[in-house]
Design a protein around this motif. Structure first.
Motif, PDB file in Angstrom:
ATOM      1  N   UNK A 177     -13.733  27.656 128.379  1.00 47.13           N
ATOM      2  CA  UNK A 177     -13.928  27.009 127.088  1.00 47.13           C
ATOM      3  C   UNK A 177     -13.707  25.503 127.196  1.00 47.13           C
ATOM      4  N   UNK A 178     -12.669  25.102 127.912  1.00 46.05           N
ATOM      5  CA  UNK A 178     -12.412  23.671 128.099  1.00 46.05           C
ATOM      6  C   UNK A 178     -13.591  23.002 128.803  1.00 46.05           C
ATOM      7  N   UNK A 179     -14.135  23.658 129.832  1.00 50.43           N
ATOM      8  CA  UNK A 179     -15.278  23.095 130.552  1.00 50.43           C
ATOM      9  C   UNK A 179     -16.475  22.931 129.629  1.00 50.43           C
ATOM     10  N   UNK A 180     -16.710  23.911 128.752  1.00 51.43           N
ATOM     11  CA  UNK A 180     -17.831  23.829 127.810  1.00 51.43           C
ATOM     12  C   UNK A 180     -17.637  22.659 126.842  1.00 51.43           C
ATOM     13  N   UNK A 181     -16.420  22.465 126.371  1.00 50.01           N
ATOM     14  CA  UNK A 181     -16.145  21.356 125.455  1.00 50.01           C
ATOM     15  C   UNK A 181     -16.339  20.008 126.158  1.00 50.01           C
ATOM     16  N   UNK A 182     -15.879  19.932 127.402  1.00 47.97           N
ATOM     17  CA  UNK A 182     -16.016  18.681 128.155  1.00 47.97           C
ATOM     18  C   UNK A 182     -17.488  18.347 128.370  1.00 47.97           C
ATOM     19  N   UNK A 183     -18.277  19.361 128.714  1.00 46.89           N
ATOM     20  CA  UNK A 183     -19.720  19.126 128.898  1.00 46.89           C
ATOM     21  C   UNK A 183     -20.363  18.654 127.592  1.00 46.89           C
ATOM     22  N   UNK A 184     -19.989  19.291 126.489  1.00 48.05           N
ATOM     23  CA  UNK A 184     -20.576  18.919 125.203  1.00 48.05           C
ATOM     24  C   UNK A 184     -20.202  17.489 124.842  1.00 48.05           C
ATOM     25  N   UNK A 185     -18.972  17.116 125.078  1.00 46.67           N
ATOM     26  CA  UNK A 185     -18.517  15.764 124.742  1.00 46.67           C
ATOM     27  C   UNK A 185     -19.154  14.718 125.646  1.00 46.67           C
ATOM     28  N   UNK A 186     -19.453  15.099 126.906  1.00 47.13           N
ATOM     29  CA  UNK A 186     -20.031  14.142 127.853  1.00 47.13           C
ATOM     30  C   UNK A 186     -21.377  13.622 127.378  1.00 47.13           C
ATOM     31  N   UNK A 187     -22.106  14.446 126.624  1.00 50.62           N
ATOM     32  CA  UNK A 187     -23.401  13.997 126.109  1.00 50.62           C
ATOM     33  C   UNK A 187     -23.287  12.896 125.084  1.00 50.62           C
ATOM     34  N   UNK A 188     -22.107  12.724 124.502  1.00 51.08           N
ATOM     35  CA  UNK A 188     -21.884  11.672 123.523  1.00 51.08           C
ATOM     36  C   UNK A 188     -21.063  10.519 124.091  1.00 51.08           C
ATOM     37  N   UNK A 189     -20.669  10.642 125.351  1.00 51.21           N
ATOM     38  CA  UNK A 189     -19.734   9.695 125.953  1.00 51.21           C
ATOM     39  C   UNK A 189     -20.474   8.574 126.665  1.00 51.21           C
ATOM     40  N   UNK A 247     -17.267  21.133 137.137  1.00 47.53           N
ATOM     41  CA  UNK A 247     -16.691  21.975 136.089  1.00 47.53           C
ATOM     42  C   UNK A 247     -17.137  23.424 136.265  1.00 47.53           C
ATOM     43  N   UNK A 248     -16.252  24.380 135.999  1.00 45.59           N
ATOM     44  CA  UNK A 248     -16.654  25.789 136.113  1.00 45.59           C
ATOM     45  C   UNK A 248     -17.716  26.145 135.087  1.00 45.59           C
ATOM     46  N   UNK A 249     -18.541  27.103 135.428  1.00 41.42           N
ATOM     47  CA  UNK A 249     -19.599  27.518 134.527  1.00 41.42           C
ATOM     48  C   UNK A 249     -19.031  28.336 133.371  1.00 41.42           C
ATOM     49  N   UNK A 250     -19.664  28.193 132.215  1.00 40.23           N
ATOM     50  CA  UNK A 250     -19.241  28.966 131.047  1.00 40.23           C
ATOM     51  C   UNK A 250     -19.744  30.398 131.183  1.00 40.23           C
ATOM     52  N   UNK A 251     -18.963  31.337 130.671  1.00 40.18           N
ATOM     53  CA  UNK A 251     -19.355  32.752 130.695  1.00 40.18           C
ATOM     54  C   UNK A 251     -19.646  33.218 129.277  1.00 40.18           C
ATOM     55  N   UNK A 252     -20.514  34.211 129.167  1.00 38.31           N
ATOM     56  CA  UNK A 252     -20.843  34.737 127.843  1.00 38.31           C
ATOM     57  C   UNK A 252     -19.614  35.384 127.215  1.00 38.31           C
ATOM     58  N   UNK A 253     -19.442  35.124 125.926  1.00 37.11           N
ATOM     59  CA  UNK A 253     -18.292  35.687 125.226  1.00 37.11           C
ATOM     60  C   UNK A 253     -18.544  37.154 124.887  1.00 37.11           C
ATOM     61  N   UNK A 254     -17.569  37.997 125.225  1.00 34.63           N
ATOM     62  CA  UNK A 254     -17.710  39.419 124.948  1.00 34.63           C
ATOM     63  C   UNK A 254     -16.638  39.926 123.996  1.00 34.63           C
ATOM     64  N   UNK A 255     -15.650  39.101 123.685  1.00 34.00           N
ATOM     65  CA  UNK A 255     -14.551  39.547 122.843  1.00 34.00           C
ATOM     66  C   UNK A 255     -14.923  39.442 121.363  1.00 34.00           C
ATOM     67  N   UNK A 256     -14.087  40.012 120.513  1.00 35.18           N
ATOM     68  CA  UNK A 256     -14.305  39.941 119.070  1.00 35.18           C
ATOM     69  C   UNK A 256     -13.972  38.555 118.551  1.00 35.18           C
ATOM     70  N   UNK A 257     -14.352  38.293 117.296  1.00 36.47           N
ATOM     71  CA  UNK A 257     -14.185  36.955 116.733  1.00 36.47           C
ATOM     72  C   UNK A 257     -12.712  36.555 116.648  1.00 36.47           C
ATOM     73  N   UNK A 258     -11.850  37.474 116.346  1.00 37.49           N
ATOM     74  CA  UNK A 258     -10.432  37.136 116.256  1.00 37.49           C
ATOM     75  C   UNK A 258      -9.904  36.680 117.625  1.00 37.49           C
ATOM     76  N   UNK A 259     -10.267  37.391 118.676  1.00 30.78           N
ATOM     77  CA  UNK A 259      -9.819  37.015 120.024  1.00 30.78           C
ATOM     78  C   UNK A 259     -10.411  35.674 120.445  1.00 30.78           C
ATOM     79  N   UNK A 260     -11.676  35.447 120.111  1.00 28.36           N
ATOM     80  CA  UNK A 260     -12.300  34.164 120.426  1.00 28.36           C
ATOM     81  C   UNK A 260     -11.578  33.025 119.720  1.00 28.36           C
ATOM     82  N   UNK A 261     -11.280  33.218 118.443  1.00 25.82           N
ATOM     83  CA  UNK A 261     -10.595  32.176 117.681  1.00 25.82           C
ATOM     84  C   UNK A 261      -9.202  31.923 118.236  1.00 25.82           C
ATOM     85  N   UNK A 262      -8.528  32.982 118.667  1.00 31.32           N
ATOM     86  CA  UNK A 262      -7.204  32.817 119.263  1.00 31.32           C
ATOM     87  C   UNK A 262      -7.278  31.968 120.522  1.00 31.32           C
TER      88      UNK A 262
END
Length: 372
Positions: free
Chosen positions: A77-89, A103-118
């Motif tokens: 998740x941190x890697x995904x955020x860093x990549x997203x921010x780099x486009x504006x940097x 940066x490590x590659x992002x993986x598809x999310x398989x957990x429920x929304x509560x776990x993702x938010x946590x």
């Protein structure tokens, strides 16, 4: 305030400014119940990342800390955020770009929304509490100068030699390959120094951070300090955040990164082999053996590098190198006006110390070939 922003703010108030599990669960429940808030949540994550850069952190620093403090899902998740921010940097230089590429590659999310938010809130908690670090600027090159194809080829040769040294199972071959790599590093460094001396606007020393990860991080920090000193750099260890900051000129920083990594890999190979022999003889104190092995390895390599460094430069080069050493010391003093020393702890295994010293002797790294 829009409803989605309101959801995010309420979740943040519950989870980020309260370090209890109850607050985290409350915040995650709010976010899980409002899918429309996802975009705002991601936008706020990019803001946390940008704030980390303002505080002196870099992508590799953040990933290293997240990996140590949290779980692999937080790292992705941190890697995904860093990549997203780099486009504006703004562009931040070669080292920064290399960190983004690793940066490590992002993986598809398989957990429920509560776990993702946590997961998101746990990461944001960590980012929110990042302290300020010493800012690192990319080392500037003299006007009209840039690293040319010859320099790139030389660095590629050095990397290839060290890779072979790490892969071989024969100590003598590893020794020869490492020594040859150090010779090329030395020539590259001196060429850069002479070019800078002739340029109208000499390069300024820069700095980089190199991870010094547990276990046995004290011994690893000692090894890195020895390699840095032998290559006209200075290192300062930050134990809480598991890295050392190395200050020096660009060619020398390259040498330190390459040689430290290679020596650490070679030490690990040698330690594993020595430990297997010890265990075959009935020993079981693995941790104390390893601690003492790496401590001895670091000290003995440091001694050999320091001894070699005293006799490797001809008299005509001394003024150029002295000027650069003063510049490095000045930069270090401005970055770290207060430093302390530390002693190695937990070195109590005689067999580990003996085997580590022997491994260091086999490495026989020559810091600088004599320049005629």
């Amino acid at each position: 305030m829009t409803s989605t922003a309101s959801t995010v703010e309420r979740a943040f108030r519950a989870a980020l400014y309260d370090d209890t599990d109850t607050g985290l669960d409350t915040g995650a429940s709010l976010l899980a119940a409002d899918p429309a808030a996802d975009a705002e949540l991601t936008r706020r994550g990019a803001e946390f990342v940008a704030t980390a850069w303002q505080r002196g952190w870099q992508p590799a620093d953040v990933v290293r800390l997240v990996r140590r403090e949290l779980e692999e899902e937080h790292v992705r998740l941190a890697a995904a955020l860093i990549r997203a921010q780099a486009g504006q940097d703004r562009p931040r230089g070669r080292r920064w770009a290399a960190q983004l590429a690793e940066l490590p590659e992002a993986a598809a999310r398989e957990s429920d929304r509560f776990s993702q938010a946590t997961t998101v809130l746990e990461l944001y908690r960590l980012l929110l509490r990042l302290p300020a670090l010493e800012p690192l600027e990319e080392p500037r090159r003299a006007a009209g100068r840039a690293a040319g194809p010859a320099a790139s080829r030389q660095l590629s040769r050095i990397r290839a030699l060290l890779a072979k040294a790490e892969a071989t199972g024969y100590p003598e071959e590893a020794e020869a390959l490492t020594a040859k790599a150090q010779e090329l590093m030395a020539r590259h460094s001196v060429d850069e120094a002479l070019l800078a001396a002739e340029a109208p606007a000499p390069d300024a020393p820069g700095a980089c951070r190199i991870g010094v990860e547990p276990p046995y991080e004290q011994a690893k920090a000692v090894l890195l300090d020895a390699v840095a000193g032998a290559n006209n750099c200075r290192a300062v260890w930050n134990e809480p955040y598991a890295f050392s900051t190395v200050v020096g000129f660009e060619a020398d920083l390259e040498a330190v990164e390459l040689l430290y990594t290679s020596l650490l890999v070679q030490a690990t190979h040698a330690m594993t082999k020595a430990e297997a022999a010890q265990r075959a003889g009935g020993r079981k104190r693995t941790k104390t053996f390893r601690q003492s092995f790496l401590a001895a390895y670091a000290h003995r390599v440091g001694d050999r590098l320091a001894a070699a460094a005293e006799t490797q430069v001809t008299q005509d080069l001394l003024p150029v190198l002295a000027t650069r050493q003063i510049a490095v010391a000045d930069r270090l003093e401005r970055m770290f006006p207060e430093t302390t020393t530390t002693r190695l702890r937990g070195v109590s295994d005689a067999a580990g110390w003996t085997e580590g010293a022997r491994a260091a002797d086999r490495a026989q790294v020559r810091v600088r070939p004599r320049l005629e």
